[in-house]
Design a protein around this motif. Structure first.
Motif, PDB file in Angstrom:
ATOM      1  N   THR A 131      45.247  -7.854 -63.437  1.00 50.74           N
ATOM      2  CA  THR A 131      45.692  -7.183 -64.652  1.00 50.74           C
ATOM      3  C   THR A 131      46.674  -8.083 -65.378  1.00 50.74           C
ATOM      4  OG1 THR A 131      46.389  -5.043 -65.558  1.00 50.74           O
ATOM      5  CG2 THR A 131      47.707  -5.925 -63.728  1.00 50.74           C
ATOM      6  N   ASP A 183      42.811  -2.682 -66.647  1.00 51.78           N
ATOM      7  CA  ASP A 183      44.039  -2.232 -67.311  1.00 51.78           C
ATOM      8  C   ASP A 183      43.842  -0.768 -67.678  1.00 51.78           C
ATOM      9  OD1 ASP A 183      46.471  -2.125 -68.571  1.00 51.78           O
ATOM     10  OD2 ASP A 183      45.845  -3.210 -70.372  1.00 51.78           O
ATOM     11  N   GLY A 184      44.531   0.126 -66.974  1.00 43.67           N
ATOM     12  CA  GLY A 184      44.281   1.545 -67.140  1.00 43.67           C
ATOM     13  C   GLY A 184      42.991   1.971 -66.465  1.00 43.67           C
ATOM     14  N   VAL A 220      47.667  -1.113 -64.076  1.00 39.28           N
ATOM     15  CA  VAL A 220      48.265  -0.932 -65.400  1.00 39.28           C
ATOM     16  C   VAL A 220      48.916  -2.251 -65.797  1.00 39.28           C
ATOM     17  CG1 VAL A 220      49.839   0.399 -66.830  1.00 39.28           C
ATOM     18  CG2 VAL A 220      48.735   1.490 -64.871  1.00 39.28           C
ATOM     19  N   LYS A 256      47.792   4.811 -70.187  1.00 43.58           N
ATOM     20  CA  LYS A 256      47.076   4.010 -69.187  1.00 43.58           C
ATOM     21  C   LYS A 256      47.395   4.495 -67.776  1.00 43.58           C
ATOM     22  CE  LYS A 256      48.486  -0.096 -70.624  1.00 43.58           C
ATOM     23  NZ  LYS A 256      48.542  -1.585 -70.702  1.00 43.58           N
ATOM     24  N   ALA A 265      45.515   7.713 -67.113  1.00 42.21           N
ATOM     25  CA  ALA A 265      44.066   7.526 -66.968  1.00 42.21           C
ATOM     26  C   ALA A 265      43.659   7.218 -65.532  1.00 42.21           C
ATOM     27  CB  ALA A 265      43.596   6.401 -67.896  1.00 42.21           C
ATOM     28  N   SER A 322      50.918  -2.493 -60.948  1.00 42.42           N
ATOM     29  CA  SER A 322      51.370  -2.711 -62.323  1.00 42.42           C
ATOM     30  C   SER A 322      52.108  -4.030 -62.391  1.00 42.42           C
ATOM     31  CB  SER A 322      52.286  -1.568 -62.778  1.00 42.42           C
ATOM     32  OG  SER A 322      53.406  -1.446 -61.922  1.00 42.42           O
TER      33      SER A 322
END
Length: 253
Positions: A109, A131-132, A145, A167, A170, A179
């Motif tokens: 990510t 991403d999300g 994320v 995000k 989701a 993240s």
């Protein structure tokens, strides 16, 4: 199952090529690019273009949070140059080397200094960009994320809190929450060398409290006051500044 996790690669392509050795998969939490190395001011796109003296000055201003002066210096140095074209050429060179170093499989990510619009041009088969979104690695669901929140630094991939929270939402429930930036826990967000708080995410913190993933993994803060802590059942871990350590964090189950 053995997964190696890295973050804040910042140009360390040779070490990245070895990061997946002995692992079933590599997870990368972003910040592939190196624009300016705060530990070695001779490394990165900025000193390559403008020299070490100007890099020293830029680091001094940013560290002192004199952002208006830093922007003024930036504008002075770029005067007369096609900023977009020059940076894109340098970014493309780094991405070519870094994406070629990713082992198969890699799940990656974006970091806040990355340029998401270019990733699809360099990600090869075997590299999954998320991403999300979630991915099943072994028998565990990993949620990703990317990017960071708005700051005075104005790095390339910063988004509004609402977009970042969307995000996070989701993902739903995951086993491992991945993240680039940390949850908004002061001890996880404070950089002891830069002597400032980096922005953490309230949305990440709330998701951890509510869904209680087994792990929350992140990077971004290079020298954290606290590299790990527990929130309920969730182990929150800063996987480390890979550019400095050259060593991935290991997750086994």
């Amino acid at each position: 199952m053995r997964v190696h996790v890295v973050s804040d690669v910042h140009g360390a392509s040779e070490a990245l090529a070895r990061a997946g050795e002995g692992a079933d998969a590599l997870v990368c939490l972003g910040d592939l690019l190196l624009f300016l190395d705060y530990a070695d001011h001779a490394r990165g796109i900025f000193p390559d273009l403008f020299g070490v003296d100007n890099a020293d000055r830029m680091v001094e201003l940013r560290t002192a949070r004199r952002f208006d002066e830093a922007r003024a210096l930036d504008q002075e140095l770029w005067a007369g140059l096609d900023r977009r074209a020059v940076i894109e050429a340098a970014v493309r060179k780094q991405y070519g080397e870094l994406f070629a170093a990713f082992p198969t499989p890699t799940y990656a990510t974006y970091g806040n200094v990355d340029v998401p619009t270019l990733w699809e041009q360099y990600a090869r088969p075997g590299t999954t960009v998320l991403d999300g979104a979630t991915a099943l690695i072994g028998d565990r669901v990993f949620g990703f994320v990317g990017g960071g929140l708005r700051t005075p630094m104005r790095t390339p991939y910063e988004v509004e809190e609402s977009a970042f929270a969307a995000k996070v939402a989701a993902l739903g429930e995951v086993d491992v929450l991945c993240s680039h930036i940390p949850p908004a826990v002061p001890e996880l967000c404070y950089d002891t060398v830069a002597r400032r708080f980096e922005r953490g995410s309230e949305a990440l913190l709330e998701a951890i409290r509510v869904t209680q993933p087994k792990y929350a993994l992140f990077g971004h803060v290079h020298q954290p006051l606290l590299p790990r802590t527990r929130i309920g059942r969730t182990e929150c871990v800063n996987v480390g500044h890979f550019n400095r350590t050259r060593t991935p964090w290991v997750l086994e189950w």
